[in-house]
Design a protein around this motif. Sequence first.
Motif, PDB file in Angstrom:
ATOM      1  N   GLU A 181       0.818  -1.209   0.000  1.00 38.03           N
ATOM      2  CA  GLU A 181       0.000   0.000   0.000  1.00 38.03           C
ATOM      3  C   GLU A 181       0.859   1.270   0.000  1.00 38.03           C
ATOM      4  OE1 GLU A 181       0.410  -1.555   4.189  1.00 38.03           O
ATOM      5  OE2 GLU A 181      -0.269  -2.442   2.311  1.00 38.03           O
ATOM      6  N   LYS A 182       2.030   1.219   0.629  1.00 42.88           N
ATOM      7  CA  LYS A 182       2.950   2.370   0.628  1.00 42.88           C
ATOM      8  C   LYS A 182       3.518   2.588  -0.770  1.00 42.88           C
ATOM      9  CE  LYS A 182       5.835   5.475   2.312  1.00 42.88           C
ATOM     10  NZ  LYS A 182       5.445   6.769   2.784  1.00 42.88           N
TER      11      LYS A 182
ATOM     12  N   HIS B 171       0.933   4.123  -2.953  1.00 38.73           N
ATOM     13  CA  HIS B 171       0.812   5.550  -2.666  1.00 38.73           C
ATOM     14  C   HIS B 171       1.922   6.343  -3.363  1.00 38.73           C
ATOM     15  CE1 HIS B 171       0.037   9.279  -0.551  1.00 38.73           C
ATOM     16  NE2 HIS B 171       1.306   9.293  -0.176  1.00 38.73           N
TER      17      HIS B 171
END
Length: 152
Positions: free
Chosen positions: A72-73, A76
């Motif tokens: 998820e990082k 992003h």
Amino acid sequence: MKLSEIKKELAGLECIAFKLPDGNLVPRHFHVTEIGKIAKKFIDCGGTLREETKISFQLWEANDYDHRLHPEKLLHIIELSEKVLELGDWEIEVEYQASTIGKYDLDFDGADFLLINKATTCLAQEKCGVVEKPKKNLAELTTSCAPGSGCC
């Protein structure tokens, strides 16, 4: 692998792993230190003007064993890069430091991202006289060679 493909694969992962061509994994404490837009404009050896645009991911490992880059990082970071750098759905090229900086194509095997060795080639073989001879299977060659048969 294109940008849309890595985003799709990251969305279904719990952890990220990159596998080198020799089968070893990039250490799990790696960081993606940069995402870049690489625009290349060049003339090949036949005089043809060419342009290509790629996305560059640079992997780096530090002595920071406590932090891991989670899917998820990375998603992003990719989404921010898309907005700021105006990235298209281009091919991704991965840079990774071994004995020197290596550049790799990217693929996915269902579990790991695969770093695929890149190779150079002549883009204007027909113009610069490079002729690749067809390879022949030795078992298919006859034992005698007649003039004009193409076996010699």
